[in-house]
Design an enzyme around this catalytic site. Structure first.
Site, PDB file in Angstrom:
ATOM      1  N   PRO A 100     -15.119  -5.768   3.502  1.00 62.29           N
ATOM      2  CA  PRO A 100     -16.364  -6.241   4.116  1.00 62.29           C
ATOM      3  C   PRO A 100     -17.568  -5.387   3.737  1.00 62.29           C
ATOM      4  O   PRO A 100     -18.704  -5.815   3.918  1.00 62.29           O
ATOM      5  CB  PRO A 100     -16.073  -6.162   5.618  1.00 62.29           C
ATOM      6  CG  PRO A 100     -15.075  -5.059   5.736  1.00 62.29           C
ATOM      7  CD  PRO A 100     -14.206  -5.201   4.519  1.00 62.29           C
ATOM      8  N   LEU A 101     -17.295  -4.190   3.224  1.00 64.75           N
ATOM      9  CA  LEU A 101     -18.391  -3.327   2.755  1.00 64.75           C
ATOM     10  C   LEU A 101     -18.541  -3.424   1.239  1.00 64.75           C
ATOM     11  O   LEU A 101     -19.152  -2.564   0.605  1.00 64.75           O
ATOM     12  CB  LEU A 101     -18.120  -1.865   3.168  1.00 64.75           C
ATOM     13  CG  LEU A 101     -17.950  -1.637   4.673  1.00 64.75           C
ATOM     14  CD1 LEU A 101     -17.503  -0.199   4.965  1.00 64.75           C
ATOM     15  CD2 LEU A 101     -19.255  -1.938   5.410  1.00 64.75           C
ATOM     16  N   GLY A 102     -17.968  -4.477   0.657  1.00 62.73           N
ATOM     17  CA  GLY A 102     -18.058  -4.621  -0.791  1.00 62.73           C
ATOM     18  C   GLY A 102     -17.406  -3.447  -1.505  1.00 62.73           C
ATOM     19  O   GLY A 102     -17.924  -2.965  -2.516  1.00 62.73           O
TER      20      GLY A 102
ATOM     21  N   GLY B 295     -17.277  -0.497  -0.697  1.00 66.41           N
ATOM     22  CA  GLY B 295     -18.162   0.668  -0.634  1.00 66.41           C
ATOM     23  C   GLY B 295     -19.561   0.393  -1.137  1.00 66.41           C
ATOM     24  O   GLY B 295     -20.504   1.110  -0.777  1.00 66.41           O
ATOM     25  N   PHE B 296     -19.735  -0.653  -1.935  1.00 65.80           N
ATOM     26  CA  PHE B 296     -21.036  -0.870  -2.581  1.00 65.80           C
ATOM     27  C   PHE B 296     -22.158  -1.111  -1.577  1.00 65.80           C
ATOM     28  O   PHE B 296     -23.280  -0.615  -1.746  1.00 65.80           O
ATOM     29  CB  PHE B 296     -20.941  -2.047  -3.567  1.00 65.80           C
ATOM     30  CG  PHE B 296     -22.156  -2.176  -4.439  1.00 65.80           C
ATOM     31  CD1 PHE B 296     -22.399  -1.253  -5.459  1.00 65.80           C
ATOM     32  CD2 PHE B 296     -23.073  -3.192  -4.246  1.00 65.80           C
ATOM     33  CE1 PHE B 296     -23.542  -1.355  -6.258  1.00 65.80           C
ATOM     34  CE2 PHE B 296     -24.212  -3.298  -5.044  1.00 65.80           C
ATOM     35  CZ  PHE B 296     -24.441  -2.379  -6.048  1.00 65.80           C
TER      36      PHE B 296
ATOM     37  N   TYR C 247       0.847  -1.192   0.000  1.00 65.14           N
ATOM     38  CA  TYR C 247       0.000   0.000   0.000  1.00 65.14           C
ATOM     39  C   TYR C 247       0.884   1.244   0.000  1.00 65.14           C
ATOM     40  O   TYR C 247       1.130   1.848   1.026  1.00 65.14           O
ATOM     41  CB  TYR C 247      -0.943   0.013   1.207  1.00 65.14           C
ATOM     42  CG  TYR C 247      -1.816  -1.226   1.346  1.00 65.14           C
ATOM     43  CD1 TYR C 247      -2.105  -2.040   0.251  1.00 65.14           C
ATOM     44  CD2 TYR C 247      -2.356  -1.577   2.572  1.00 65.14           C
ATOM     45  CE1 TYR C 247      -2.909  -3.168   0.385  1.00 65.14           C
ATOM     46  CE2 TYR C 247      -3.166  -2.696   2.711  1.00 65.14           C
ATOM     47  CZ  TYR C 247      -3.429  -3.488   1.625  1.00 65.14           C
ATOM     48  OH  TYR C 247      -4.219  -4.598   1.765  1.00 65.14           O
TER      49      TYR C 247
HETATM   50  N1  LIG Z   1      -5.614  -8.883   1.513  1.00 62.71           N
HETATM   51  C1  LIG Z   1      -5.950  -8.231   0.432  1.00 62.71           C
HETATM   52  O1  LIG Z   1      -5.627  -8.619  -0.674  1.00 62.71           O
HETATM   53  C2  LIG Z   1      -6.760  -6.978   0.560  1.00 62.71           C
HETATM   54  C3  LIG Z   1      -7.417  -6.448  -0.563  1.00 62.71           C
HETATM   55  C4  LIG Z   1      -8.186  -5.292  -0.390  1.00 62.71           C
HETATM   56  C5  LIG Z   1      -8.281  -4.710   0.869  1.00 62.71           C
HETATM   57  N2  LIG Z   1      -7.617  -5.230   1.932  1.00 62.71           N
HETATM   58  C6  LIG Z   1      -7.702  -4.654   3.286  1.00 62.71           C
HETATM   59  O2  LIG Z   1      -9.075  -4.608   3.655  1.00 62.71           O
HETATM   60  C7  LIG Z   1      -9.431  -3.284   4.025  1.00 62.71           C
HETATM   61  C8  LIG Z   1     -10.875  -3.012   3.674  1.00 62.71           C
HETATM   62  O3  LIG Z   1     -11.113  -3.191   2.285  1.00 62.71           O
HETATM   63  P1  LIG Z   1     -11.483  -1.993   1.324  1.00 62.71           P
HETATM   64  O4  LIG Z   1     -11.106  -0.715   1.991  1.00 62.71           O
HETATM   65  O5  LIG Z   1     -10.928  -2.268   0.016  1.00 62.71           O
HETATM   66  O6  LIG Z   1     -13.072  -2.115   1.170  1.00 62.71           O
HETATM   67  P2  LIG Z   1     -14.310  -1.831   2.138  1.00 62.71           P
HETATM   68  O7  LIG Z   1     -13.881  -1.732   3.537  1.00 62.71           O
HETATM   69  O8  LIG Z   1     -15.339  -2.827   1.779  1.00 62.71           O
HETATM   70  O9  LIG Z   1     -14.851  -0.423   1.593  1.00 62.71           O
HETATM   71  C9  LIG Z   1     -14.076   0.742   1.601  1.00 62.71           C
HETATM   72  C10 LIG Z   1     -14.802   1.792   0.792  1.00 62.71           C
HETATM   73  O10 LIG Z   1     -16.052   2.099   1.396  1.00 62.71           O
HETATM   74  C11 LIG Z   1     -16.128   3.474   1.764  1.00 62.71           C
HETATM   75  N3  LIG Z   1     -16.785   3.497   3.082  1.00 62.71           N
HETATM   76  C12 LIG Z   1     -16.314   2.977   4.256  1.00 62.71           C
HETATM   77  N4  LIG Z   1     -17.213   3.116   5.241  1.00 62.71           N
HETATM   78  C13 LIG Z   1     -18.273   3.735   4.693  1.00 62.71           C
HETATM   79  C14 LIG Z   1     -19.534   4.163   5.203  1.00 62.71           C
HETATM   80  N5  LIG Z   1     -19.879   3.940   6.486  1.00 62.71           N
HETATM   81  N6  LIG Z   1     -20.402   4.791   4.360  1.00 62.71           N
HETATM   82  C15 LIG Z   1     -20.080   4.987   3.064  1.00 62.71           C
HETATM   83  N7  LIG Z   1     -18.907   4.616   2.520  1.00 62.71           N
HETATM   84  C16 LIG Z   1     -18.010   3.994   3.324  1.00 62.71           C
HETATM   85  C17 LIG Z   1     -14.705   3.959   1.757  1.00 62.71           C
HETATM   86  O11 LIG Z   1     -14.629   5.308   1.340  1.00 62.71           O
HETATM   87  P3  LIG Z   1     -14.168   6.524   2.329  1.00 62.71           P
HETATM   88  O12 LIG Z   1     -12.726   6.349   2.608  1.00 62.71           O
HETATM   89  O13 LIG Z   1     -14.484   7.711   1.487  1.00 62.71           O
HETATM   90  O14 LIG Z   1     -15.032   6.393   3.539  1.00 62.71           O
HETATM   91  C18 LIG Z   1     -14.060   3.083   0.683  1.00 62.71           C
HETATM   92  O15 LIG Z   1     -14.323   3.618  -0.606  1.00 62.71           O
HETATM   93  C19 LIG Z   1      -8.411  -2.412   3.268  1.00 62.71           C
HETATM   94  O16 LIG Z   1      -8.279  -1.146   3.878  1.00 62.71           O
HETATM   95  C20 LIG Z   1      -7.158  -3.238   3.358  1.00 62.71           C
HETATM   96  O17 LIG Z   1      -6.513  -3.023   4.611  1.00 62.71           O
HETATM   97  C21 LIG Z   1      -6.869  -6.371   1.777  1.00 62.71           C
END
Ligand SMILES: NC(=O)c1ccc[n+]([C@@H]2O[C@H](COP(=O)([O-])OP(=O)(O)OC[C@H]3O[C@@H](n4cnc5c(N)ncnc54)[C@H](OP(=O)(O)O)[C@@H]3O)[C@@H](O)[C@H]2O)c1
Length: 328
Positions: A204-206, A208-209, A58
């Protein structure tokens, strides 16, 4: 009050909801201003989060530096997870989990994280050029040296998990899991149960979806990885709206938000599941932590399961160029 959970039989205890730190530096558009990011991470800890997820990839390195700066004052009260496995820390340069590279990443991560141990060190993607036994053996040695406390895998398939676990017990598997991607339910979750390995759902939030904040006509900037993901093209988002409708309906009944329902649903699947939602905004972090306090009843869960069985998700979860790396 934030509850804690233990990742499988590892004994590693963390807050029931962790924080995915990636988006502060990588993947979702421009990096957050460093001082703002540091204060977000400290605010997360003030609100009970003790589990922080980062990776060499990252940035590369940038996100570990921010996490290291933010958490240095509370180092002994938190669990820091990071990952190795890409050449030069850049996914676009391909995989590299050779033992000497793992050791190099560990040393560099320790320095960027301003610490003397990595609490949880994941292989970011299985590397077909390096036997998984050699990867596990290298992490076992790092554990013996005190540089690493626990071993993890990410997007590994059942065979790799079993083989790695036989050499060095795996504390946690981190793979994508949410109502938007339920593949782990079939074989991965039962396997983790059998072996006593914890599960850390990423995205876990898809991505953002599932928050309901993205509309079918939302477009993503070129530096937002979702611009390349089939599932985030307009047609797929329109077709997948049924999922947003489902979490929105349950949320309104429970006096919660869609994001909270998405997280509470994951927490309800197994007691050793710890999701790591990512956000760059304090008010959303607070909202997401509320997911840990939302109790879904057996009746709620049965209704959700029933509804999900009738929803077909459209579009691949990764761009074609990355598909080859996952779940093997
Ligand atoms: N092991 C792997 O290969 C891998 C791959 C991907 C991710 N990860 C890890 O998993 C973590 C989480 O995954 P992710 O960040 O990709 O996806 P996520 O947690 O499913 O979703 C993040 C997205 O949702 C938005 N969001 C978060 N909370 C919200 C809310 N309450 N209301 C509206 N929008 C919201 C965020 O935007 P804003 O910032 O604008 O709130 C961002 O665009 C990452 O940070 C990373 O540490 C690991």
């Amino acid at each position: 009050m934030m509850q804690n959970r233990v990742l499988g039989r590892s004994g590693l205890e963390v807050s029931a909801v962790g924080l995915g730190c990636m988006g502060l530096s990588y993947g979702y558009g421009p990096a957050t201003d460093r001082m703002e990011a540091v204060s977000m991470l400290r605010a997360a800890h003030d609100r009970g989060v003790t589990f922080f997820d980062t990776a060499e990839a990252y940035g590369p390195g940038d996100n570990e530096e921010v996490v290291g700066e933010a958490l240095a004052p509370v180092r002994d009260q938190v669990v820091i997870a990071t990952k190795f496995g890409f050449e030069n820390g850049r996914p676009s340069d391909g995989l590299n989990s050779r033992p000497e590279r793992i050791r190099q990443v560990a040393d560099e991560a320790l320095s960027r994280l301003r610490t003397d141990r990595i609490d949880l060190f994941y292989q970011h993607r299985v590397d077909p050029n390096v036997p998984i036994e050699d990867v596990a053996g290298t992490v076992r040695d790092l554990i013996a040296e005190g540089k690493v406390k626990h071993f993890g895998l990410s997007e590994a398939g059942p065979d790799a998990i079993r083989r790695a676990h036989a050499v060095q017990p795996v504390a946690a598997l981190q793979s994508e899991y949410s109502m938007f991607w339920r593949e782990p339910e079939a074989t991965i979750l039962p396997l983790l149960e059998e072996l006593g390995i914890g599960f850390v759902p990423f995205a876990p939030l898809g991505k953002g979806f599932l928050t309901g904040k993205l509309k079918a006509d939302t477009t993503f900037a070129a530096d937002d990885f979702r611009s390349t993901v089939p599932r985030f093209q307009a047609d797929a988002m329109a077709a997948n709206q049924a999922l947003v409708d489902l979490v929105t309906m349950i949320a309104s009944e429970k006096g919660a938000t869609p994001a909270q329902v998405a997280l509470a649903w994951l927490l309800a699947q197994r007691p050793w599941i710890v999701p790591i939602p990512g956000t760059t905004k304090l008010h959303r972090l607070e909202e997401n932590l509320g997911g840990a306090d939302l109790a879904l009843t057996d009746q709620d869960l049965a209704r959700i399961a029933d509804a999900l069985s009738g929803i077909e998700v459209h579009g691949e979860r990764y761009a074609a160029s990355h598909q080859q790396f996952v779940n093997r």
